[in-house]
Design a protein around this motif. Structure first.
Motif, PDB file in Angstrom:
ATOM      1  N   ASP A  90       0.804  -1.227   0.000  1.00 56.13           N
ATOM      2  CA  ASP A  90       0.000   0.000   0.000  1.00 56.13           C
ATOM      3  C   ASP A  90       0.838   1.278   0.000  1.00 56.13           C
ATOM      4  OD1 ASP A  90       1.009  -0.145   2.518  1.00 56.13           O
ATOM      5  OD2 ASP A  90      -0.915  -0.045   3.574  1.00 56.13           O
ATOM      6  N   ARG A  91       2.177   1.160  -0.054  1.00 59.33           N
ATOM      7  CA  ARG A  91       3.017   2.362  -0.077  1.00 59.33           C
ATOM      8  C   ARG A  91       3.878   2.382  -1.335  1.00 59.33           C
ATOM      9  NH1 ARG A  91       5.905   4.644   4.674  1.00 59.33           N
ATOM     10  NH2 ARG A  91       5.266   6.479   3.490  1.00 59.33           N
ATOM     11  N   LEU A  92       3.347   1.860  -2.394  1.00 57.27           N
ATOM     12  CA  LEU A  92       4.049   1.830  -3.669  1.00 57.27           C
ATOM     13  C   LEU A  92       3.665   3.065  -4.477  1.00 57.27           C
ATOM     14  CD1 LEU A  92       3.427  -1.921  -4.588  1.00 57.27           C
ATOM     15  CD2 LEU A  92       5.296  -0.938  -3.247  1.00 57.27           C
ATOM     16  N   SER A  93       4.663   3.690  -5.084  1.00 55.95           N
ATOM     17  CA  SER A  93       4.415   4.889  -5.879  1.00 55.95           C
ATOM     18  C   SER A  93       5.062   4.727  -7.243  1.00 55.95           C
ATOM     19  CB  SER A  93       4.997   6.119  -5.166  1.00 55.95           C
ATOM     20  OG  SER A  93       4.891   7.272  -5.978  1.00 55.95           O
ATOM     21  N   VAL A 110      10.271   0.768   1.708  1.00 57.43           N
ATOM     22  CA  VAL A 110      11.655   0.291   1.616  1.00 57.43           C
ATOM     23  C   VAL A 110      12.630   1.462   1.744  1.00 57.43           C
ATOM     24  CG1 VAL A 110      13.362  -0.730   0.059  1.00 57.43           C
ATOM     25  CG2 VAL A 110      11.099  -1.761   0.279  1.00 57.43           C
ATOM     26  N   VAL A 111      12.330   2.585   1.076  1.00 52.46           N
ATOM     27  CA  VAL A 111      13.210   3.751   1.147  1.00 52.46           C
ATOM     28  C   VAL A 111      13.325   4.253   2.579  1.00 52.46           C
ATOM     29  CG1 VAL A 111      13.474   6.168   0.481  1.00 52.46           C
ATOM     30  CG2 VAL A 111      12.828   4.469  -1.235  1.00 52.46           C
ATOM     31  N   ASP A 113      12.691   2.680   5.376  1.00 48.69           N
ATOM     32  CA  ASP A 113      13.380   1.698   6.218  1.00 48.69           C
ATOM     33  C   ASP A 113      14.891   1.777   6.004  1.00 48.69           C
ATOM     34  OD1 ASP A 113      10.980   0.867   7.196  1.00 48.69           O
ATOM     35  OD2 ASP A 113      10.884  -0.986   6.016  1.00 48.69           O
ATOM     36  N   SER A 114      15.318   1.952   4.744  1.00 47.75           N
ATOM     37  CA  SER A 114      16.748   2.031   4.438  1.00 47.75           C
ATOM     38  C   SER A 114      17.375   3.258   5.076  1.00 47.75           C
ATOM     39  CB  SER A 114      16.961   2.061   2.922  1.00 47.75           C
ATOM     40  OG  SER A 114      18.327   2.129   2.609  1.00 47.75           O
ATOM     41  N   VAL A 115      16.659   4.383   5.063  1.00 51.30           N
ATOM     42  CA  VAL A 115      17.160   5.609   5.685  1.00 51.30           C
ATOM     43  C   VAL A 115      17.221   5.452   7.199  1.00 51.30           C
ATOM     44  CG1 VAL A 115      16.671   8.041   6.112  1.00 51.30           C
ATOM     45  CG2 VAL A 115      16.408   7.096   3.810  1.00 51.30           C
ATOM     46  N   LEU A 116      16.165   4.900   7.781  1.00 47.41           N
ATOM     47  CA  LEU A 116      16.107   4.765   9.233  1.00 47.41           C
ATOM     48  C   LEU A 116      17.160   3.796   9.750  1.00 47.41           C
ATOM     49  CD1 LEU A 116      12.242   4.704   9.819  1.00 47.41           C
ATOM     50  CD2 LEU A 116      13.832   6.510  10.455  1.00 47.41           C
ATOM     51  N   ARG A 117      17.496   2.762   8.958  1.00 49.21           N
ATOM     52  CA  ARG A 117      18.533   1.823   9.382  1.00 49.21           C
ATOM     53  C   ARG A 117      19.876   2.506   9.569  1.00 49.21           C
ATOM     54  NH1 ARG A 117      16.345  -1.747   5.556  1.00 49.21           N
ATOM     55  NH2 ARG A 117      18.037  -1.266   4.087  1.00 49.21           N
ATOM     56  N   ARG A 118      20.058   3.659   8.946  1.00 49.88           N
ATOM     57  CA  ARG A 118      21.332   4.370   9.010  1.00 49.88           C
ATOM     58  C   ARG A 118      21.337   5.472  10.069  1.00 49.88           C
ATOM     59  NH1 ARG A 118      20.724   1.993   4.244  1.00 49.88           N
ATOM     60  NH2 ARG A 118      22.545   1.466   2.990  1.00 49.88           N
ATOM     61  N   LEU A 119      20.266   5.539  10.885  1.00 48.34           N
ATOM     62  CA  LEU A 119      20.254   6.503  11.982  1.00 48.34           C
ATOM     63  C   LEU A 119      21.158   6.024  13.112  1.00 48.34           C
ATOM     64  CD1 LEU A 119      16.470   7.360  12.252  1.00 48.34           C
ATOM     65  CD2 LEU A 119      18.263   8.822  11.392  1.00 48.34           C
ATOM     66  N   THR A 169      20.112  13.945   7.080  1.00 46.61           N
ATOM     67  CA  THR A 169      21.117  14.771   7.742  1.00 46.61           C
ATOM     68  C   THR A 169      22.534  14.212   7.619  1.00 46.61           C
ATOM     69  OG1 THR A 169      20.765  13.629   9.844  1.00 46.61           O
ATOM     70  CG2 THR A 169      19.454  15.634   9.445  1.00 46.61           C
ATOM     71  N   THR A 170      22.693  12.990   7.124  1.00 48.63           N
ATOM     72  CA  THR A 170      24.027  12.392   7.005  1.00 48.63           C
ATOM     73  C   THR A 170      24.200  11.776   5.621  1.00 48.63           C
ATOM     74  OG1 THR A 170      23.428  10.163   7.742  1.00 48.63           O
ATOM     75  CG2 THR A 170      23.960  11.791   9.459  1.00 48.63           C
ATOM     76  N   GLU A 171      25.449  11.588   5.263  1.00 45.93           N
ATOM     77  CA  GLU A 171      25.750  10.939   3.982  1.00 45.93           C
ATOM     78  C   GLU A 171      25.223   9.512   3.970  1.00 45.93           C
ATOM     79  OE1 GLU A 171      29.580  10.018   1.065  1.00 45.93           O
ATOM     80  OE2 GLU A 171      29.882  10.251   3.208  1.00 45.93           O
ATOM     81  N   GLU A 172      25.316   8.802   5.099  1.00 41.69           N
ATOM     82  CA  GLU A 172      24.836   7.429   5.158  1.00 41.69           C
ATOM     83  C   GLU A 172      23.341   7.352   4.863  1.00 41.69           C
ATOM     84  OE1 GLU A 172      26.283   4.242   5.733  1.00 41.69           O
ATOM     85  OE2 GLU A 172      27.880   5.492   4.959  1.00 41.69           O
ATOM     86  N   GLN A 173      22.568   8.279   5.413  1.00 43.27           N
ATOM     87  CA  GLN A 173      21.135   8.297   5.136  1.00 43.27           C
ATOM     88  C   GLN A 173      20.873   8.591   3.661  1.00 43.27           C
ATOM     89  OE1 GLN A 173      19.271  11.072   7.853  1.00 43.27           O
ATOM     90  NE2 GLN A 173      20.533  10.319   9.541  1.00 43.27           N
ATOM     91  N   LEU A 174      21.642   9.529   3.116  1.00 43.63           N
ATOM     92  CA  LEU A 174      21.491   9.853   1.701  1.00 43.63           C
ATOM     93  C   LEU A 174      21.724   8.618   0.839  1.00 43.63           C
ATOM     94  CD1 LEU A 174      21.328  11.681  -0.810  1.00 43.63           C
ATOM     95  CD2 LEU A 174      23.738  12.256  -0.423  1.00 43.63           C
ATOM     96  N   LEU A 175      22.797   7.878   1.122  1.00 46.15           N
ATOM     97  CA  LEU A 175      23.085   6.686   0.334  1.00 46.15           C
ATOM     98  C   LEU A 175      22.019   5.614   0.531  1.00 46.15           C
ATOM     99  CD1 LEU A 175      26.952   6.457   0.808  1.00 46.15           C
ATOM    100  CD2 LEU A 175      25.666   7.383  -1.122  1.00 46.15           C
ATOM    101  N   GLY A 176      21.416   5.580   1.715  1.00 49.67           N
ATOM    102  CA  GLY A 176      20.306   4.650   1.935  1.00 49.67           C
ATOM    103  C   GLY A 176      19.127   4.962   1.038  1.00 49.67           C
ATOM    104  N   LEU A 177      18.857   6.247   0.839  1.00 40.74           N
ATOM    105  CA  LEU A 177      17.772   6.644  -0.058  1.00 40.74           C
ATOM    106  C   LEU A 177      18.139   6.403  -1.521  1.00 40.74           C
ATOM    107  CD1 LEU A 177      15.468   9.679   0.092  1.00 40.74           C
ATOM    108  CD2 LEU A 177      16.863   9.393  -1.942  1.00 40.74           C
ATOM    109  N   VAL A 178      19.362   6.773  -1.882  1.00 45.52           N
ATOM    110  CA  VAL A 178      19.801   6.650  -3.277  1.00 45.52           C
ATOM    111  C   VAL A 178      19.749   5.210  -3.753  1.00 45.52           C
ATOM    112  CG1 VAL A 178      21.849   6.836  -4.758  1.00 45.52           C
ATOM    113  CG2 VAL A 178      21.183   8.744  -3.289  1.00 45.52           C
ATOM    114  N   GLU A 179      20.005   4.267  -2.842  1.00 36.67           N
ATOM    115  CA  GLU A 179      20.030   2.854  -3.222  1.00 36.67           C
ATOM    116  C   GLU A 179      18.718   2.418  -3.855  1.00 36.67           C
ATOM    117  OE1 GLU A 179      21.175  -1.479  -1.244  1.00 36.67           O
ATOM    118  OE2 GLU A 179      21.052   0.318   0.014  1.00 36.67           O
ATOM    119  N   TYR A 180      17.603   3.011  -3.427  1.00 37.66           N
ATOM    120  CA  TYR A 180      16.293   2.585  -3.926  1.00 37.66           C
ATOM    121  C   TYR A 180      15.558   3.675  -4.695  1.00 37.66           C
ATOM    122  CZ  TYR A 180      17.100  -1.284  -0.738  1.00 37.66           C
ATOM    123  OH  TYR A 180      17.645  -2.378  -0.108  1.00 37.66           O
ATOM    124  N   ALA A 181      16.170   4.843  -4.837  1.00 37.88           N
ATOM    125  CA  ALA A 181      15.524   5.944  -5.552  1.00 37.88           C
ATOM    126  C   ALA A 181      15.682   5.758  -7.055  1.00 37.88           C
ATOM    127  CB  ALA A 181      16.138   7.270  -5.123  1.00 37.88           C
TER     128      ALA A 181
END
Length: 760
Positions: A90-93, A110-111, A113-119, A169-181
């Protein structure tokens, strides 16, 4: 019952999910796509529309997994994801990007979750019970606060991701988003983070992808045909993904920025630069295909594709065959540049059967001659470089010409008397080689250059006579083969241009008319691993105003890229035309582990540690990959043999990389740094990165006696290590014994401190 096969394609971002699937599911997916193409209504596929959505459907891959598909038209489908049946849908775009006109798909769950895993984990206070922390966004400054929503939209950032982007706020979070963007969103965000301005990103990244016509965001079938929608279409491509675990899409896919370089008409020689993995070779191959497509029908080969490295020449041929098949290959002469020169010389001197020797053999002959003469005032390597780079490189024919020859970059100043002595020694050396029935590749290149320049002069003479005759084509002048005298090629494309000798360039320049689209060069002087340094303008190849640079790496992760750039240090590199080349802006949107560093007590311990490292990968199902996707790079051939023996004792087979490439596939590839040019591996181990080996101990001895040569040798050693590190796609491990190479110091210092963002 349906009788016509439907069109089924795979969206590029779905590959990341597929690569993580269990092996049994990958096999089921391959069977699924065949069944779906035959008849999507087959009962076992359970094709059904998702609730509340008019275009997104699911179909059964096996009992546990489902394919999510967009229905573009009646018989036109696109796989956008492969998910476990229990996942929430239900969160597919999905939608059509209003800038590029390409189809984009995002799983927001998924995006996030990937960002939050890097907090960073929140530390509980002493009064609090220890419990799993609730994810909460840190209160640091957001990375993209200075850019408005409207600006991000103008750059083509996917609109559903903007709320998540605002929390980064961090490079790690950015890369977490980029992986699935979506791809464009990832490239834009990383470029902004790496310091590019809004205008630079708009012009260099978004601009080439912008649709030429107004975008109808409801017309999915039209969107699927646009370049911005990257899809896998063939069964072979899907099989490669499922069986090899790697799409290798960057090897065949042209980014629109690259397409513009490939299809552009140039008024003269052009050059494309860029760091490792940016697609320079792919640009060269597609340029060849583009040039061939413009040719009139015929059976000749008017396009030359050449490179310096013999291994690369064979690879270029096979990749060109994959790109266009026999029809394309039949119009192209793919040749290693030294073999091309040898062919030219043998045409002119058919009776000559001299043995051709390499640089190391030539230096040994120099050394032996100096010993026989009792000459102690000159170094064999210095004399060899002077002979090859100045005398042969500039086609110096007489002692008087040598007295006047420029020696830019040679460092050591020599007077007239010293030049006279050097000239006499080179004459003796050439006579020595003649007596032995030998010649060097530099001699072959210089002789070929003279022959081709003479041929060009005769062509010009014929053209002048024709003009004087009022343009009448009544002057019948033939070359030695009995054909009409003409240039050998209409177009010349050069890969790894930084490695060619001056004589090579003179030969190539004379092989094609000075006209539009005559020469197209790709290369990176940071990867120059041979001693050949040239200024193209002085050789009649003017690339001013026709140079471009690629900056996005499709191969190397940001973590590996950071380490590779640190290896280069503060050295400056030329751009083949008298100016400075930089890797400013060189970046990657890929993320992975930090390169491993492994100090050892001695070479034997290092070999044992490497064997244990490979066995540890093999012992873990999630880490195990085919051994042919693992490579080990060492400084010397002797070390390669010793390491191969140690691996064999541990049950790990090693395959040597020879002059023609890997001598087999079933084993870990092992070789010296020179052998890895143009290759890539999922896992790369670089061994023997010790002081005295990289760079060689003899290089340090030059610091006092010949500072300029010392600097060149240090730079070449850095380039060799840089090339080796950037062969890695997923992981890089550096081993050494004793004192580590000084080139590793920045990397090791950083490993001991807090990580810092990579800035372009």
């Amino acid at each position: 019952m349906k009788t016509a096969r439907v069109t089924l394609r795979l969206l590029d971002k779905a590959d990341k999910e597929i690569l993580r699937l269990p092996r049994t599911v990958k096999g089921a997916l391959f069977d699924f796509q065949h069944k779906f193409k035959e008849n999507p209504e087959t009962p076992g596929l359970r094709l059904k529309q998702l609730k509340g959505d008019g275009r997104l459907w699911s179909a059964r891959v096996n009992d546990e997994y489902r394919a999510l598909l967009l229905r573009l038209a009646e018989d036109n489908w696109l796989i956008v994801s492969v998910k476990h049946r229990k996942d929430v849908y239900d969160r597919l775009s999905y939608g059509i990007n209003h800038v590029t006109g390409g189809i984009e798909y995002v799983d927001l769950q998924v995006v996030e979750d990937s960002v939050l895993r890097r907090l960073p984990p929140r530390e509980p206070s002493p009064a609090e019970p220890v419990a799993p922390p609730e994810p909460e966004l840190p209160k640091d400054a957001p990375l993209f606060a200075v850019w408005s929503d409207a600006q991000l939209a103008e750059l083509g950032v996917a609109e559903p991701l903007v709320p998540v982007i605002r929390t980064l706020t961090t490079e790690e979070q950015l890369l977490g988003l980029v992986e699935y963007a979506p791809q464009l969103t990832g490239e834009v965000l990383v470029a902004l983070f790496d310091g590019k301005s809004f205008e630079e990103v708009r012009d260099e990244i978004t601009g080439p992808l912008t649709a030429a016509e107004p975008v109808d965001t409801e017309d999915f079938q039209a969107a699927a045909e646009r370049p911005a929608t990257v899809v896998t279409t063939s069964d072979d491509a899907l099989r490669e993904a499922l069986e090899a675990g790697d799409f290798g899409r960057w090897k065949v896919f042209l980014h629109p920025t690259q397409t513009r370089l490939v299809e552009r008409r140039y008024s003269g020689p052009a050059r494309v630069g860029g760091g490792p993995g940016t697609g320079k070779t792919i640009v060269a191959l597609h340029r060849v295909r583009h040039l061939v497509a413009q040719l009139p029908p015929g059976n000749t080969k008017p396009v030359l594709l050449t490179t310096y490295n013999k291994n690369l020449s064979a690879d270029l041929r096979s990749r060109l065959l994959e790109l266009g098949g026999e029809p394309l290959l039949s119009r192209v002469d793919v040749s290693h540049v030294d073999q091309l020169a040898l062919r030219i010389v043998r045409e002119a001197e058919p009776g000559s059967r001299k043995q051709t020797i390499d640089d190391s053999q030539a230096v040994r002959e120099w050394r032996q001659m100096l010993d026989e003469l009792g000459e102690t005032g000159w170094d064999a390597e210095f004399l060899h470089d002077e002979w090859t780079q100045v005398i042969l490189g500039q086609a110096v024919g007489t002692r008087t010409d040598y007295f006047r020859a420029r020696r830019a970059g040679r460092g050591r100043n020599i007077g007239r008397a010293e030049r006279a002595a050097i000239w006499q020694l080179t004459e003796r050396f050439v006579q020595r080689l003649d007596r032995l029935g030998r010649q060097t590749w530099d001699q072959v290149a210089e002789r070929a250059a003279r022959l081709e320049m003479g041929r060009e002069q005769r062509i010009h003479a014929i053209e002048r006579q024709r003009e004087e005759a009022g343009g009448l084509a009544n002057i019948h002048v033939a070359d030695g083969s009995g054909g009409w005298l003409r240039y050998r090629y209409r177009h010349i494309v050069v890969d790894e241009a930084q490695d060619l000798r001056p004589a090579h360039w003179k030969m190539l320049r004379a092989m094609t008319a000075r006209d539009a689209d005559d020469m197209f060069l790709v290369g990176d002087t940071h990867q120059r691993i041979y001693k050949n340094q040239v200024t193209l303008g002085s050789l009649g190849i003017n690339i001013r105003g026709r140079s471009a640079k690629l900056s996005l790496s499709y191969r190397t992760t940001r973590q590996i890229l950071r380490s590779a750039l640190e290896v280069l240090g503060e050295e400056t590199y030329d751009d083949l035309d008298g100016s400075t080349e930089t890797l400013a802006g060189y970046h990657s949107v890929l993320s992975g582990g930090i390169p491993g560093t492994h100090p050892c007590t001695d070479w034997e311990a290092e070999r044992e540690a490497i064997a244990e490292r490979i066995k540890a990968w093999d012992a873990q199902p999630d880490e195990r990959i085919a051994h042919k996707q693992i490579a080990i790079c060492v400084p010397t051939n002797q070390m390669a043999s010793q390491l191969a023996y140690t691996l064999a004792e541990h049950g790990v087979r090693a395959v040597e990389i020879g002059p023609e490439g890997p001598r087999g596939d079933d084993g870990v590839h092992i070789g010296t740094m020179f052998r890895f040019k143009g290759l890539e591996y999922q896992r790369m181990i670089i061994a023997g990165v010790s002081d005295g080996l990289i760079p060689r101990a003899s290089v340090e001895q030059l610091r006092r006696v010949d500072p300029a040569r010392h600097r060149r040798e240090v730079q070449r050693a850095r380039s060799l290590l840089f090339v080796a590190t950037t062969r890695a796609r997923d992981s890089l491990d550096l081993f050494w014994h004793g004192t580590p190479s000084p080139f590793l110091r920045p990397l090791l210092d950083r490993a001991d401190s807090a990580p810092v963002p990579l800035r372009g």
